[in-house]
Design an enzyme around this catalytic site. Sequence first.
Site, PDB file in Angstrom:
ATOM      1  N   HIS B 101       0.692  -1.375   0.196  1.00 21.73           N
ATOM      2  CA  HIS B 101       0.142  -0.138   0.275  1.00 21.73           C
ATOM      3  C   HIS B 101       1.156   1.238  -0.088  1.00 21.73           C
ATOM      4  O   HIS B 101       1.970   1.294   0.534  1.00 21.73           O
ATOM      5  CB  HIS B 101      -0.538  -0.224   1.719  1.00 21.73           C
ATOM      6  CG  HIS B 101      -1.653  -0.979   1.582  1.00 21.73           C
ATOM      7  ND1 HIS B 101      -1.153  -2.442   2.298  1.00 21.73           N
ATOM      8  CD2 HIS B 101      -2.989  -1.519   1.834  1.00 21.73           C
ATOM      9  CE1 HIS B 101      -2.171  -3.227   2.142  1.00 21.73           C
ATOM     10  NE2 HIS B 101      -3.542  -2.464   1.706  1.00 21.73           N
ATOM     11  N   ASP B 104       2.214   2.043   3.091  1.00 19.96           N
ATOM     12  CA  ASP B 104       3.352   1.294   4.394  1.00 19.96           C
ATOM     13  C   ASP B 104       4.700   1.803   3.749  1.00 19.96           C
ATOM     14  O   ASP B 104       5.318   1.582   4.687  1.00 19.96           O
ATOM     15  CB  ASP B 104       3.014  -0.436   2.657  1.00 19.96           C
ATOM     16  CG  ASP B 104       1.845  -0.787   3.645  1.00 19.96           C
ATOM     17  OD1 ASP B 104       0.669  -0.815   3.802  1.00 19.96           O
ATOM     18  OD2 ASP B 104       1.751  -1.730   2.511  1.00 19.96           O
TER      19      ASP B 104
END
Lengths: 448, 448, 448, 448
Positions: B101, B104
């Site tokens: 993501h 992240d």
Amino acid sequence: MGLWDIDKIEYVGRKGGAKEGLGFRYYDADKVVAGKKMKDWLRFAVAYWHTFDQRLVDPFGDGTAERPYDKYTNPMDLALAKVDYAFEFYTKLGVEYFCFHDRDIAPEGDTLRETNANLDKVVDKIEENMKSTGVKLLWNTQNLFTNPRFVSGAATSPFADIFAYSGAQVKKSLEIAKRLGAENYVFWGGREGYENLWNTEMHREQAHMAKLFHLAADYAKEIGFEGQFLIEPKPKEPTSHQYDFDAAAALAFLKTFDLEDVFKLNLEGNHANLAGHSYQHEVRFARENGILGSLDANQGDKLIGWDMDEFPSDLYDCVAVMWEVLANGSIGPHGGLNFDAKPRRTSFAADDLFRAHIVGMDSYAAGLLVAAKMHEDHYIEDLQADRYSSYESGIGKSIEDGSATLASLEEYSLDKTQAELRAATKSDHLEQVKATINNYIVDALAEA
Amino acid sequence: MGLWDIDKIEYVGRKGGAKEGLGFRYYDADKVVAGKKMKDWLRFAVAYWHTFDQRLVDPFGDGTAERPYDKYTNPMDLALAKVDYAFEFYTKLGVEYFCFHDRDIAPEGDTLRETNANLDKVVDKIEENMKSTGVKLLWNTQNLFTNPRFVSGAATSPFADIFAYSGAQVKKSLEIAKRLGAENYVFWGGREGYENLWNTEMHREQAHMAKLFHLAADYAKEIGFEGQFLIEPKPKEPTSHQYDFDAAAALAFLKTFDLEDVFKLNLEGNHANLAGHSYQHEVRFARENGILGSLDANQGDKLIGWDMDEFPSDLYDCVAVMWEVLANGSIGPHGGLNFDAKPRRTSFAADDLFRAHIVGMDSYAAGLLVAAKMHEDHYIEDLQADRYSSYESGIGKSIEDGSATLASLEEYSLDKTQAELRAATKSDHLEQVKATINNYIVDALAEA
Amino acid sequence: MGLWDIDKIEYVGRKGGAKEGLGFRYYDADKVVAGKKMKDWLRFAVAYWHTFDQRLVDPFGDGTAERPYDKYTNPMDLALAKVDYAFEFYTKLGVEYFCFHDRDIAPEGDTLRETNANLDKVVDKIEENMKSTGVKLLWNTQNLFTNPRFVSGAATSPFADIFAYSGAQVKKSLEIAKRLGAENYVFWGGREGYENLWNTEMHREQAHMAKLFHLAADYAKEIGFEGQFLIEPKPKEPTSHQYDFDAAAALAFLKTFDLEDVFKLNLEGNHANLAGHSYQHEVRFARENGILGSLDANQGDKLIGWDMDEFPSDLYDCVAVMWEVLANGSIGPHGGLNFDAKPRRTSFAADDLFRAHIVGMDSYAAGLLVAAKMHEDHYIEDLQADRYSSYESGIGKSIEDGSATLASLEEYSLDKTQAELRAATKSDHLEQVKATINNYIVDALAEA
Amino acid sequence: MGLWDIDKIEYVGRKGGAKEGLGFRYYDADKVVAGKKMKDWLRFAVAYWHTFDQRLVDPFGDGTAERPYDKYTNPMDLALAKVDYAFEFYTKLGVEYFCFHDRDIAPEGDTLRETNANLDKVVDKIEENMKSTGVKLLWNTQNLFTNPRFVSGAATSPFADIFAYSGAQVKKSLEIAKRLGAENYVFWGGREGYENLWNTEMHREQAHMAKLFHLAADYAKEIGFEGQFLIEPKPKEPTSHQYDFDAAAALAFLKTFDLEDVFKLNLEGNHANLAGHSYQHEVRFARENGILGSLDANQGDKLIGWDMDEFPSDLYDCVAVMWEVLANGSIGPHGGLNFDAKPRRTSFAADDLFRAHIVGMDSYAAGLLVAAKMHEDHYIEDLQADRYSSYESGIGKSIEDGSATLASLEEYSLDKTQAELRAATKSDHLEQVKATINNYIVDALAEA
Ligand SMILES: [Co+2]
Ligand SMILES: [Co+2]
Ligand SMILES: [Co+2]
Ligand SMILES: [Co+2]
Ligand SMILES: [Co+2]
Ligand SMILES: [Co+2]
Ligand SMILES: [Co+2]
Ligand SMILES: [Co+2]
């Protein structure tokens, strides 16, 4: 070939190939595993109700079962004929035990007197067959749920006449247990539970249930029946709440009503799941609390909310349960492994009864082989011993031996830092544990 | 040894013994199975969020994870350092793909402009590492659920500014996908669902979600991004009802909002179970409807009602899923097998990250080996072909080829007796099928 | 207006209209219902953790809560400031009790000694506020689950240092209970359970847990703390299996480890549902077994598998629970109704804390009003008395008074016909019972 | 008194007191609510199978039902007599619609020809009774699941003869629908699903099911039957997975197989719960997707995993469903509210059939009254309009009207701060919404 159009089932082993057929792949009755014959660890039993009576109905459909004795139309003729079919089935399958409810084996009459007379005739025939074949009775029980009179329970019925009738029925069933040398005697709660709490005096109903158990224990003593009494927990179905919800609830009940000396548990895999537990959990709990009595080996689908009573084939469950059995030294004092299981509705052929039992027997035999190999290596024993080793000396020992107090613990802990405390914990590498069990399954069964 | 105190993981095979350790038992990357290398069937990917960011928190406790980069305190320093740890991890594990993501990999700033600047720096470093190691991006995605602004959803937020922000975030993320050559681009619904229907305009929210998907597809075309768009279904959690409930609900959504040409599915095992389905079901449904895109391979506990994201070790699931993959020719057009999984909270050591991935890779490699052996024997294919054979000719053929009418069927059926109709059905010996799959597991893996 | 931008909440009644607002519709603290003031039946308590500490995080998102004390950054400053906010909250809401975990009220230091010093400062301030406001401590407890050191449990940790630390923490917490005059002292199991049975010595862990309880009871006696000890059951979450699964499992545990004289239960609605029970069931079971101690009044969504800890608004539950409380004479010896509940993540405003408590208080006040009206009419009492009347004389009486034997029951039953036995049962008209409860809800509340 | 020993059920209102009896408390057929008579909003129907055929069996017990026509022993005599009982029941209850399966009303012969002859005789009598009483047929359907020939499904059976027979049976049933003027025609999936995926060609089975639906639609057109076709979703039971899992799966199916123009849905409350949804959800989904056809109004117990088909009494569900009906303008184009419900097994008396229907009718009438009052106040409408108001202008409008692009959204969002974005969200005060619905229930029904 006899009554069933099938030959005796023999051990074939893995050489038979992957397609499971009419031979055992793992179950080799006299093979010694962990110091005992397979058959003595497993003590398989066939359940009369599912195997011989079950028509494979469900709430949405009529029965699909095709059975060789479907030609009988008179109920007593059918009941008597079934005995022959049953004992040939046990013999051909190589199973040494069976189980039944009173109403599985003989039809009801209009009164209990008539019903008991029917029962006696069939029991006579069963007794003869037991003698001639050597097949033994793992347990019998009473059906206190099918007849409409039990609409609101039996021992827990709000209607005293129904309790009275239930007691009378239990009396007869205990006499049969005594006569046929049953090794255990089972109470599955049937409708002993509630549909709704608003109209239910729960504790009073449980006290009535306990009363029946005490009366049964008294009568067993009176007639010299020495089999083990067993409760079989189930959380719900048919009632919304069954009083013997799970092993823990059953233990609370036994303790509350002073029945712990008399009863142990008969644990069923599908019932465990319906209560939100793994089968491993229920067996572990019973073993560690000294109330493991016997097993109703079956399985369900954890995504499904009703009792499926499938034949067991899940190797994870079979390994876990047999590990507990090895740790316990046996299933229970007189325990066995009863297939409280029916073929699926779509497995309606007569020979599916053999096929399904073979699968169940092979799966539990596989479970035994894998668990035995794990035991041999002390894999789980070492894992646990290492994990709890801090209790073997020092502060841990003082906790277990009773010398610690909150004050001594405070003194020990008061100045330990966060880092020190975290360092006192260890990763349990749980993923590896799961993979190792996978590996034991393959390694142990590859050798079989 | 490098950043991680561990050697490269090698294939050891069954000779390593039952205890799973720091070597592969079944995963042998270049071994050819069913015509392709194992690594090409499986296309394993590491999930950035669980493997590098996850602290192993749960709703009742702070994180337990111990990671070698815990020494970094500045968020950007940490983010950049993690890239090196990540790529060494991929390389040592022998995995060729990763997923992430946007949030992240880099910390948020106070504005999206600042956040994007942070992102760019980390993406630069990722790009370099991809070049130097050859590791590829299976997919990236956007996090539209962690920040409090997404309290009531992102594309389905009742607050238009949040939709706008979400669109802007997706734009940036697609640019990264294009830049890094992502093979797929995933939308997991996050908070796209409802907490309560009384205050929710459900269809309007779904239309907004579809709008964002169309905008994303348009922008992908504009910038020449050709990766496969994927929806990841989940039935509930964090919301009470997630709009992408399961594969069937996702298909209905795609058809309703004219998105079927653009999207396929990324299917997760634990999500399947939470929706009341087996993982096999979800993969089968997607395969047969032409929307199987990629896999988030993990597992849960079917008796537990929240998403556990465990590393997969259940061989039954792995075999079933890999059978579908073999039948499909591949996981999906650009699909892979992403471990959307975290070690258990008690497996908190840094090396558990390796151990857990090994278990997952070995389990899916085992699944592939077993499924391939079953395919080789045509076991399932023959079972099904035989079962449906009545549709290959006669009345069955007329039904499938469209020549039958209710009138022709009535004429065919009107005088068939009950017995004739029952004789037209066959037992499916389902218990044997389950045992045969057990047997294939043992036979195929015994040879490995 | 004080620290909270809100006026004291007053009783408004139904005249306020249907839209629930910042006034009570049913809760009228001093109104006498069934012989006691509403506030004395209900003894509402505010839970420190959810109301003052909870940031409304979930596993997929950061906290959304907006609180007036968010401006404090130093942990001790914040902790001390919160005390003022808390007591103004209690006073404005009109709640006379509160509850807390040790770690709710003060930050941890690096050692327990430092942590305890922090605690003492906050407890000093709490004590002052209790005196000045008259608000009392329903119960306190210890947090043995958030810190990573409790990764594998506290009393049931496999690591003895963690048990030791837990004991030390309990010691301090009991001293606070004594000092603040807590009416109860609660143990919720936190991580006292297992993640996996293979690496767990379950019974040994339970024995350790019992050991801590005995040490706590001994120490309470030593320091003269006379509050009621309570266990709070929960079936799972965070662990896969919590040892205090439900009320029945807790009772079995208390009996097994000789703790029944010391402990009663604190029952939570959402936990009941997670165990497969209605809240009514758990409260009934505890009441009838003499172990009803106190209530954690909240609710979940029966279709959702994790603990939601919602504020209670379901009138069916509130009526059922309050009926049991009326039957019991009180919630428990020192019990109260603690809102172990948080506003939904989307109800993030500061005033939602007031709004949500009002809803919970009104719902239980409504439950009390309805149950009291039912009691007044003897509706349930008569329903049950009539249903079980056959046990008041004749064969039924002989069963309850112990004079019956299986032989006497057989004699009574042997010649009864099927029809006679069915005639001994009665329809329970269950649908009408449910509608009648609906009607009582409307009639009792229409009068309010 | 006629065939049933009971008087016509009259509206009594709240003055009858809290104990629900043999009169309506809320259902006042001709009372105008929200612009229509109650009876025209609700269009209640009695289900032949549960009300007249159901013996109240369950998987563990024989039927307990006591019915006035139990004296008939010849199947055709019984079938014909039941018609008189049925129509007197409708009339005394004041219900204007009924529903049936073909096999509910007449016994099977050995061939379909014989079965159809039986059917014709009973349909003749039904037709006469419809004329004389004015009672209408809400829908009829075919039973393709009870007979053993349907062991593996009907349209999805792997055995073509069974598909053929099913088609023939549907043909006859459509002719009856045409003849009796059925307003709808229902397909509940019965056994159209799978027990196990390994031996199942899922998509082929679904294509066969779609084929039968197309054949049925063609034949309806041929004979001029203009009733609405309906699918009734259910997720599992009797099969492990039913193809019409829920409303979303049914919509995907209809779109996939080009049936969306022909079919709408008949939604059942208990089935919704078994699929993990609230009844409100399923009705909302269908309404917003234009496929709300009709309702099978019943309820289950959300803690229980099988279909209970209880009479509806939960006011929360009734209010939520009736709110959707009001929003929709009607239940569906020809929809009604069919009680697919049976009294509990313990409510076995003949008059429980009346009592249970009264409870169901009163509960839905109450739901209508409450929903109407909420509509009148625009409570929910305003709540939603306010919540989504940001889409009515500015950036929100550009999103809905299609003028926004990811680039325009990025431009709008790029420099918004975290605080600005959070300020764009609003608390939804969800607890208050739930309490307000409680309040509407009391206020609306207090006035009734
Ligand atoms: Co059993
Ligand atoms: Co069972
Ligand atoms: Co995922
Ligand atoms: Co997940
Ligand atoms: Co609680
Ligand atoms: Co809770
Ligand atoms: Co229905
Ligand atoms: Co149903």
